[in-house]
Design a protein around this motif. Structure first.
Motif, mmCIF file in Angstrom:
data_model
loop_
_atom_site.group_PDB
_atom_site.id
_atom_site.type_symbol
_atom_site.label_atom_id
_atom_site.label_comp_id
_atom_site.label_asym_id
_atom_site.label_seq_id
_atom_site.Cartn_x
_atom_site.Cartn_y
_atom_site.Cartn_z
ATOM 1 N N HIS A 16 38.554 67.541 61.075
ATOM 2 C CA HIS A 16 38.968 66.498 60.139
ATOM 3 C C HIS A 16 39.485 67.188 58.880
ATOM 4 O O HIS A 16 38.760 67.967 58.251
ATOM 5 N N PHE A 17 40.740 66.945 58.509
ATOM 6 C CA PHE A 17 41.339 67.603 57.351
ATOM 7 C C PHE A 17 41.767 66.549 56.324
ATOM 8 O O PHE A 17 42.280 65.494 56.675
ATOM 9 N N VAL A 18 41.557 66.881 55.050
ATOM 10 C CA VAL A 18 41.951 66.021 53.942
ATOM 11 C C VAL A 18 43.158 66.656 53.254
ATOM 12 O O VAL A 18 43.119 67.822 52.868
ATOM 13 N N VAL A 19 44.238 65.899 53.130
ATOM 14 C CA VAL A 19 45.456 66.399 52.484
ATOM 15 C C VAL A 19 45.302 66.214 50.971
ATOM 16 O O VAL A 19 45.556 65.138 50.429
ATOM 17 N N ASP A 20 44.868 67.271 50.296
ATOM 18 C CA ASP A 20 44.639 67.224 48.853
ATOM 19 C C ASP A 20 44.870 68.626 48.287
ATOM 20 O O ASP A 20 44.030 69.510 48.474
ATOM 21 N N PRO A 21 45.995 68.859 47.592
ATOM 22 C CA PRO A 21 46.281 70.196 47.052
ATOM 23 C C PRO A 21 45.179 70.723 46.140
ATOM 24 O O PRO A 21 44.865 71.920 46.175
ATOM 25 N N MET A 22 44.577 69.871 45.315
ATOM 26 C CA MET A 22 43.493 70.317 44.444
ATOM 27 C C MET A 22 42.289 70.759 45.269
ATOM 28 O O MET A 22 41.623 71.755 44.949
ATOM 29 N N GLY A 23 41.989 70.019 46.328
ATOM 30 C CA GLY A 23 40.892 70.407 47.204
ATOM 31 C C GLY A 23 41.174 71.714 47.909
ATOM 32 O O GLY A 23 40.268 72.548 48.087
ATOM 33 N N TRP A 24 42.427 71.929 48.332
ATOM 34 C CA TRP A 24 42.783 73.200 48.964
ATOM 35 C C TRP A 24 42.591 74.362 47.993
ATOM 36 O O TRP A 24 42.146 75.441 48.387
ATOM 37 N N LEU A 25 42.919 74.147 46.719
ATOM 38 C CA LEU A 25 42.735 75.201 45.716
ATOM 39 C C LEU A 25 41.254 75.521 45.530
ATOM 40 O O LEU A 25 40.870 76.696 45.466
ATOM 41 N N CYS A 26 40.427 74.485 45.462
ATOM 42 C CA CYS A 26 38.987 74.696 45.262
ATOM 43 C C CYS A 26 38.358 75.426 46.436
ATOM 44 O O CYS A 26 37.583 76.375 46.252
ATOM 45 N N ILE A 27 38.681 74.989 47.652
ATOM 46 C CA ILE A 27 38.078 75.646 48.813
ATOM 47 C C ILE A 27 38.618 77.065 48.982
ATOM 48 O O ILE A 27 37.917 77.958 49.472
#
Length: 265
Positions: free
Chosen positions: A6-17
């Motif tokens: 399950h993937f969430v399309v969120d650039p801010m979340g990608w940066l945090c992870i």
């Protein structure tokens, strides 16, 4: 075992992870290169310490991957509602879909999640009924790995014997102090943050209250009698076998609340 991603399309979340993964990668590369392998090669430490560090690192990465890619309990567009449970469902005023009580709508993900605890940008995913146990594992293994790293950084200068076979021209040798200071700083930040988060999550699980419900000042009296700590953790982890509570690479199955908890080893 079938693991659905399950993937969430969120650039801010990608940066945090990516930042979390970068911290893990930094310590997993430099701590063995600067501390573990040199002292093992000169006979100062046993092989078991090297193996334990990589086991802790591997479990931390596995928990991070599973927590960030597991379905938190997203509700389908047209859910099947058993007739006997219809009184326990309600209409979401944001997505206009039916959902069971204690579900919440995540504005960042754009859908409702069963027994949602919160949306965590550091895993780029919601923490809900189906992946709460993985988030708890991530907090635990991040604590273990951070503490392990801090102990090794400390022992490098105050306990381990001096190394004799170092190549002074290597980058890691010339910048060893700076590299280990960065490692220790990240270890302190991660250990402090994960310890606080782990404590918060455990108190919420044992009191049967999610983070959202605490913020909204809900009372857990409406959800039934207080549960034992064993049953509360078993319900979150999806198994009564305590050893399986610590294994991230498995699937979770909801428990039947009518069964009494039995201790397993």
């Amino acid at each position: 075992m079938k693991l659905r991603l399950h993937f969430v399309v969120d650039p801010m979340g990608w940066l945090c992870i990516s930042m979390v993964f970068g911290i893990w990668l930094y310590n997993t590369f430099f701590v063995p290169k600067l501390v573990l392998f040199p002292h093992y090669n000169e006979g100062h430490i046993p092989w078991a310490i090297v193996v334990c560090y990589y086991i802790a690192s591997g479990l931390c990465l596995a928990a991070l991957f599973r927590a960030s890619t597991a379905d938190p309990g997203r509700l389908p567009v047209d859910p099947h509602i058993p007739h006997a449970e219809r009184e326990h469902w309600e209409l979401c005023n944001k997505c206009n879909l039916m959902r069971p009580k204690r579900s919440h709508h995540c504005s960042r993900c754009g859908h409702c999640v069963r027994r949602m605890d919160h949306h965590c940008p550091w895993i780029n995913n919601c923490v809900g009924e189906d992946n709460h146990w993985l988030f708890l594992q991530l907090c635990f293994y991040a604590q273990v790995l951070s503490l392990f790293t801090l102990v090794l950084d400390f022992c490098q200068y105050y306990y381990f014997q001096p190394l004799t076979g170092l190549d002074q021209e290597k980058f890691t040798t010339r910048h060893e102090l700076a590299l280990l200071r960065i490692s220790a700083l990240m270890g302190v930040v991660m250990f402090g943050g994960m310890t606080s988060l782990f404590y918060t999550q455990m108190t919420g699980i044992l009191s049967d209250m999610t983070t959202i419900e605490k913020m909204a000042h809900f009372s857990n009296e409406i959800y039934g009698a207080k549960k034992s700590w064993q049953w509360a953790l078993a319900e979150v982890c999806g198994t009564r076998w305590k050893l399986l509570w610590l294994i991230p690479l498995r699937s979770r199955q909801p428990l039947n609340a009518s069964h009494q908890f039995r201790s397993h080893v």
